[in-house]
Write a protein that holds these residues in place. Structure first.
Motif, short mmCIF file in Angstrom:
data_model
loop_
_atom_site.label_atom_id
_atom_site.label_comp_id
_atom_site.label_asym_id
_atom_site.label_seq_id
_atom_site.Cartn_x
_atom_site.Cartn_y
_atom_site.Cartn_z
N ALA A 1 -2.97 5.09 5.51
CA ALA A 1 -2.93 3.63 5.45
C ALA A 1 -1.91 3.06 6.42
O ALA A 1 -2.09 1.98 6.99
N GLU B 1 -5.87 -3.68 1.27
CA GLU B 1 -5.14 -4.16 0.10
C GLU B 1 -6.03 -4.99 -0.82
O GLU B 1 -5.94 -4.90 -2.04
N VAL C 1 -8.14 -2.52 -2.66
CA VAL C 1 -7.36 -1.89 -3.72
C VAL C 1 -7.24 -2.83 -4.92
O VAL C 1 -7.33 -2.40 -6.08
N ASN D 1 -5.59 5.77 -1.50
CA ASN D 1 -5.13 4.48 -2.02
C ASN D 1 -6.14 3.89 -3.00
O ASN D 1 -5.78 3.40 -4.08
N LEU E 1 0.84 -1.19 0.00
CA LEU E 1 0.00 0.00 0.00
C LEU E 1 0.88 1.25 0.00
O LEU E 1 2.08 1.18 0.29
#
Length: 248
Positions: A146, A158, A161, A101, A92
Motif C-alpha cells: 500500500a 482507503e 477498506v 489491507n 492504511l
C-alpha cells in the motif's frame, strides 16, 4: 426505504479546554442520499466526524444509527453496527499489500470464533476483498504494498477498506485532499457510483464537487451549524456567502 432517517445527531457538543469545538449540532442523514458538511478550516467538521464515529465522546447530546445510540460505544462496535469511515490523513497499513489491507478490514464479516484465523483462509473476507479489488480498479495492484501506491490509489484503497465491513453509512473525510484535478474527478465519479448503493456523509473542501454530488448540505462555522439545505439553497444563503463562499 430511501429518504428515511438513517443517522440522527442531536445537540452534540464537545470542548477542549476553553475551545468549544462543536456546539449543539443537530443533523439528520437520510438513507440513500449524499449529505455533505462544509465550512472553513477550524469550523469543527472533522471533530464532528470523530463524535459520530466514536473516536470522541460528546460532552452533551447523542448520535444514533437506525435508532441505536452510538455515543459511548467503542469504535469497533460502531463499525459492526454499520458505520464505515475514511480519514483526512490516509489510514492504511503501508507495509501490507493492497489485498492484505482489504482482508484485515473484512475480517469483521467472519463469525466471532473465526476472527483469529489467518484472513487469507477466511472465505467471506476473501470474497469481499476480491469484490472490492475489482470495484475500485485495484486488481492489478493486489500484491503491491500500500505504501508504494500513488496518492490517488491510496485514497481509493482507503475508501475500499472503509467499505470492507459492508456498512450502511460511509463517512468520507476530505477524500480528494491533495489530489490532482484528474484524480479528483475520478473520485467524484466514484462517490456518485457508491451513492447508488450506500448512504454517504461527506466532508469536502472542493465546494464545486460538493454542490454537484450532494442531496443535502450543512455548513459549519466556529463549531456551530450556520445553515443547511439543498445545494441551491446553500449557494443562495446570505449567511453562507458572507462567512464562507464569498460573493465572487
Amino acid at each position: 426505504m430511501t429518504g428515511d432517517v438513517l443517522l440522527e445527531v442531536r445537540g452534540v457538543s464537545i470542548s477542549f479546554g476553553a475551545l468549544r469545538a462543536v456546539q449543539g449540532i443537530d443533523l439528520e442523514v437520510r438513507r440513500g442520499q449524499v449529505t455533505s458538511v462544509i465550512g472553513p478550516n477550524g469550523a469543527g467538521k472533522s471533530t464532528l466526524f470523530n463524535l459520530i464515529s466514536g473516536n470522541l465522546s460528546p460532552s452533551a447530546g447523542y448520535v444514533a444509527l437506525e435508532g441505536r445510540r452510538l455515543s459511548g460505544r467503542p469504535v469497533h462496535e460502531i463499525s459492526v453496527l454499520g458505520l464505515g469511515r475514511s480519514f483526512q490523513i490516509t489510514n492504511l497499513f503501508f507495509d501490507l499489500t493492497v489485498m492484505e489491507n482489504l482482508l484485515v478490514a473484512a475480517q469483521v464479516l467472519e463469525p466471532r470464533q473465526r476472527l483469529l484465523r489467518d484472513p487469507r483462509f477466511s472465505g467471506r473476507a476473501q470474497a469481499r476483498a476480491e469484490q472490492l479489488l475489482h470495484q475500485f480498479g485495484l486488481a492489478a495492484k493486489e500484491r503491491e504494498l500500500a505504501g508504494h501506491l500513488s496518492h490517488g490509489e491510496q485514497r481509493r484503497l482507503e475508501i475500499a477498506v472503509s467499505l470492507a465491513a459492508e456498512p450502511r453509512l460511509l463517512l468520507l473525510d476530505e477524500p480528494t485532499q491533495g489530489m490532482a484535478h484528474e484524480d479528483t474527478a475520478e473520485t467524484a465519479a466514484l462517490i456518485r457510483r457508491l451513492a447508488e448503493d450506500i448512504t454517504i456523509l461527506l466532508i469536502e473542501h472542493d465546494v464545486g464537487l460538493v454542490m454537484d454530488i450532494s442531496d443535502h448540505v450543512m455548513v459549519m462555522h466556529m463549531g456551530r451549524k450556520l445553515a443547511e439545505g439543498t445545494p441551491s439553497q446553500i449557494r443562495a444563503d446570505e449567511r453562507v456567502l458572507d462567512a464562507y463562499l464569498g460573493r465572487g
